[in-house]
Design a protein around this motif. Structure first.
Motif, PDB file in Angstrom:
ATOM      1  N   ARG A  72      44.311  55.117  34.933  1.00  0.00           N
ATOM      2  CA  ARG A  72      44.339  54.819  36.379  1.00  0.00           C
ATOM      3  C   ARG A  72      44.187  53.617  36.905  1.00  0.00           C
ATOM      4  N   VAL A  73      43.147  52.871  36.112  1.00  0.00           N
ATOM      5  CA  VAL A  73      42.849  51.409  36.606  1.00  0.00           C
ATOM      6  C   VAL A  73      42.713  50.605  35.271  1.00  0.00           C
ATOM      7  N   SER A  74      43.465  49.253  35.534  1.00  0.00           N
ATOM      8  CA  SER A  74      43.427  48.509  34.150  1.00  0.00           C
ATOM      9  C   SER A  74      42.263  47.898  33.977  1.00  0.00           C
ATOM     10  N   SER A  75      41.897  47.234  32.893  1.00  0.00           N
ATOM     11  CA  SER A  75      40.607  46.724  32.644  1.00  0.00           C
ATOM     12  C   SER A  75      40.455  45.297  33.297  1.00  0.00           C
ATOM     13  N   GLU A  77      41.744  44.825  36.632  1.00  0.00           N
ATOM     14  CA  GLU A  77      41.447  45.088  37.890  1.00  0.00           C
ATOM     15  C   GLU A  77      39.912  45.464  37.785  1.00  0.00           C
ATOM     16  N   VAL A  78      39.093  46.114  37.106  1.00  0.00           N
ATOM     17  CA  VAL A  78      37.898  46.415  36.780  1.00  0.00           C
ATOM     18  C   VAL A  78      37.118  44.915  36.592  1.00  0.00           C
ATOM     19  N   MET A  79      37.739  44.056  35.705  1.00  0.00           N
ATOM     20  CA  MET A  79      36.683  42.899  35.641  1.00  0.00           C
ATOM     21  C   MET A  79      36.925  42.125  36.868  1.00  0.00           C
ATOM     22  N   GLN A  80      38.006  41.928  37.585  1.00  0.00           N
ATOM     23  CA  GLN A  80      38.171  41.379  38.901  1.00  0.00           C
ATOM     24  C   GLN A  80      37.051  41.883  39.940  1.00  0.00           C
ATOM     25  N   LYS A  81      36.940  43.134  39.812  1.00  0.00           N
ATOM     26  CA  LYS A  81      35.844  43.654  40.834  1.00  0.00           C
ATOM     27  C   LYS A  81      34.388  43.449  40.539  1.00  0.00           C
ATOM     28  N   LEU A  82      34.055  43.195  39.067  1.00  0.00           N
ATOM     29  CA  LEU A  82      32.705  42.942  38.648  1.00  0.00           C
ATOM     30  C   LEU A  82      32.539  41.500  38.824  1.00  0.00           C
ATOM     31  N   ALA A  83      33.394  40.666  38.644  1.00  0.00           N
ATOM     32  CA  ALA A  83      33.336  39.106  38.567  1.00  0.00           C
ATOM     33  C   ALA A  83      33.067  38.754  39.892  1.00  0.00           C
ATOM     34  N   PRO A  84      32.167  37.811  40.219  1.00  0.00           N
ATOM     35  CA  PRO A  84      32.034  37.202  41.457  1.00  0.00           C
ATOM     36  C   PRO A  84      33.469  36.335  41.864  1.00  0.00           C
ATOM     37  N   ALA A  85      33.704  36.078  43.084  1.00  0.00           N
ATOM     38  CA  ALA A  85      34.944  35.507  43.301  1.00  0.00           C
ATOM     39  C   ALA A  85      34.813  34.009  42.946  1.00  0.00           C
ATOM     40  N   GLU A  86      36.019  33.791  42.687  1.00  0.00           N
ATOM     41  CA  GLU A  86      35.980  32.000  42.244  1.00  0.00           C
ATOM     42  C   GLU A  86      36.143  31.372  43.528  1.00  0.00           C
TER      43      GLU A  86
END
Length: 126
Positions: A72-75, A77-86
């Motif tokens: 349902r969710v791609s990896s 998208e998960v990494m974007q949510k876990l990583a701090p914003a650039e």
């Protein structure tokens, strides 16, 4: 044809294939009188139509199976949510470990044991 009948489940396409075969047999019996040679064109057209319907049912079942196995969710998208914003610069607050990561206090038995096991250069605090 798959787009036009996309609301049907795979069983519906298989039912269409069976109906095409039954309709071919019925049409053959209607057109050809008893004792005359059979016209194979009716069977060819009916067979091709039944094969296409059965193939579309098989294709639809493969698409449903692939959709069911897709996450349902791609990896990404998960990494974007876990990583701090650039932001373009480093955030120093993320590099500092939390206070609980330093270990036990020096006046506890575990802290004294740990202080004895460290080399002298590590025990010096600046």
């Amino acid at each position: 044809m798959l787009g036009m009948f996309s609301f049907l489940p795979p069983v519906g396409f298989y039912a269409f294939a069976g109906t095409a075969l039954a309709g071919t047999w019925w049409l053959h019996n209607l057109v050809v009188q008893a004792g005359e040679p059979a016209d194979t064109r009716i069977f060819v057209v009916g067979g091709i139509l039944a094969f296409l319907c059965a193939f579309l049912g098989y294709q639809k079942s493969l698409e449903e199976r692939e959709e069911k196995n897709r996450p349902r969710v791609s990896s990404d998208e998960v990494m974007q949510k876990l990583a701090p914003a650039e932001t373009g610069r480093k955030d120093r607050s993320l590099d500092v470990p939390p206070p609980s990561a330093h270990g036990p206090a020096d006046d506890t038995p575990l802290g004294r044991l740990r202080a004895r096991s460290r080399p002298e250069s590590e025990t010096l605090e600046f």
